[in-house]
Scaffold this motif. Structure first.
Motif, PDB file in Angstrom:
ATOM      1  N   LEU A   1       0.827  -1.204   0.000  1.00 19.70           N
ATOM      2  CA  LEU A   1       0.000   0.000   0.000  1.00 19.70           C
ATOM      3  C   LEU A   1       0.863   1.256   0.000  1.00 19.70           C
ATOM      4  N   LEU A   2       1.859   1.289   0.884  1.00 22.62           N
ATOM      5  CA  LEU A   2       2.725   2.468   0.967  1.00 22.62           C
ATOM      6  C   LEU A   2       3.569   2.631  -0.293  1.00 22.62           C
ATOM      7  N   GLN A   3       4.044   1.541  -0.877  1.00 23.59           N
ATOM      8  CA  GLN A   3       4.792   1.625  -2.131  1.00 23.59           C
ATOM      9  C   GLN A   3       3.915   2.202  -3.239  1.00 23.59           C
ATOM     10  N   SER A   4       2.663   1.798  -3.266  1.00 22.14           N
ATOM     11  CA  SER A   4       1.736   2.299  -4.287  1.00 22.14           C
ATOM     12  C   SER A   4       1.482   3.793  -4.116  1.00 22.14           C
ATOM     13  N   ILE A   5       1.328   4.234  -2.875  1.00 27.06           N
ATOM     14  CA  ILE A   5       1.128   5.659  -2.600  1.00 27.06           C
ATOM     15  C   ILE A   5       2.371   6.436  -3.014  1.00 27.06           C
ATOM     16  N   ARG A   6       3.539   5.957  -2.609  1.00 29.42           N
ATOM     17  CA  ARG A   6       4.801   6.656  -2.909  1.00 29.42           C
ATOM     18  C   ARG A   6       5.081   6.700  -4.416  1.00 29.42           C
ATOM     19  N   ALA A   7       4.707   5.655  -5.135  1.00 24.42           N
ATOM     20  CA  ALA A   7       4.914   5.639  -6.591  1.00 24.42           C
ATOM     21  C   ALA A   7       4.077   6.721  -7.268  1.00 24.42           C
ATOM     22  N   ARG A   8       2.905   6.989  -6.709  1.00 30.05           N
ATOM     23  CA  ARG A   8       2.002   7.984  -7.288  1.00 30.05           C
ATOM     24  C   ARG A   8       2.302   9.414  -6.833  1.00 30.05           C
ATOM     25  N   ALA A   9       2.810   9.551  -5.625  1.00 30.34           N
ATOM     26  CA  ALA A   9       3.081  10.877  -5.058  1.00 30.34           C
ATOM     27  C   ALA A   9       4.293  10.768  -4.130  1.00 30.34           C
ATOM     28  N   PRO A  10       5.493  10.786  -4.694  1.00 33.16           N
ATOM     29  CA  PRO A  10       6.712  10.520  -3.921  1.00 33.16           C
ATOM     30  C   PRO A  10       6.965  11.457  -2.739  1.00 33.16           C
TER      31      PRO A  10
END
Length: 134
Positions: A68-77
């Motif tokens: 989940l956190l990787q997905s968030i960071r990929a979209r908005a670093p």
């Protein structure tokens, strides 16, 4: 085309009663508070808004906080991520921070801990409720 305010927060919480109360707290700090209730909407909102902060209920991770956190960071670093959890065990906090969370607030302490947590993570620090610290 409209522009997104520079300080907005995206709140991802399934429980509408809780999210309404949290929204009221967040409106004291942010000019815009956006709310979603599922993981797909969280990802879409993160992509479109690139919010200053994402606050997400751990249950939306469906057991995989790291993904989940990787997905968030990929979209908005540059977005900070604060997790909400019903659990206050140190092991939950350890998993959250190992996965890359900037903070964790226990839901029963939202009234007292949410705004200090927001301030801490926006200042570049981390936040964990005292009892849940490893």
């Amino acid at each position: 085309m409209s522009t997104v305010p520079s300080r907005c927060v995206l709140l991802a919480e399934r429980h509408h009663g809780l999210s309404d109360g949290v929204r009221g707290l967040l409106e004291t700090t942010f000019s815009q508070v956006f709310m979603v209730g599922d993981q797909d909407s969280l990802m879409e909102g993160t992509t479109k808004l690139a919010p200053t902060l994402v606050i997400v209920d751990v249950s939306l991770a469906q057991g995989d906080i790291r993904h989940l956190l990787q997905s968030i960071r990929a979209r908005a670093p540059h977005t900070k991520v604060l997790l909400l959890s019903v659990y206050d065990e140190p092991s939950v906090t350890e998993v959250a921070f190992a996965a890359g969370a900037d903070g964790l607030v226990v839901k029963r302490s939202i009234a007292t801990d949410l705004l200090p947590a927001v301030d801490a993570v926006l200042a570049g620090g981390h936040f964990a409720a005292p009892r849940s610290r490893p």
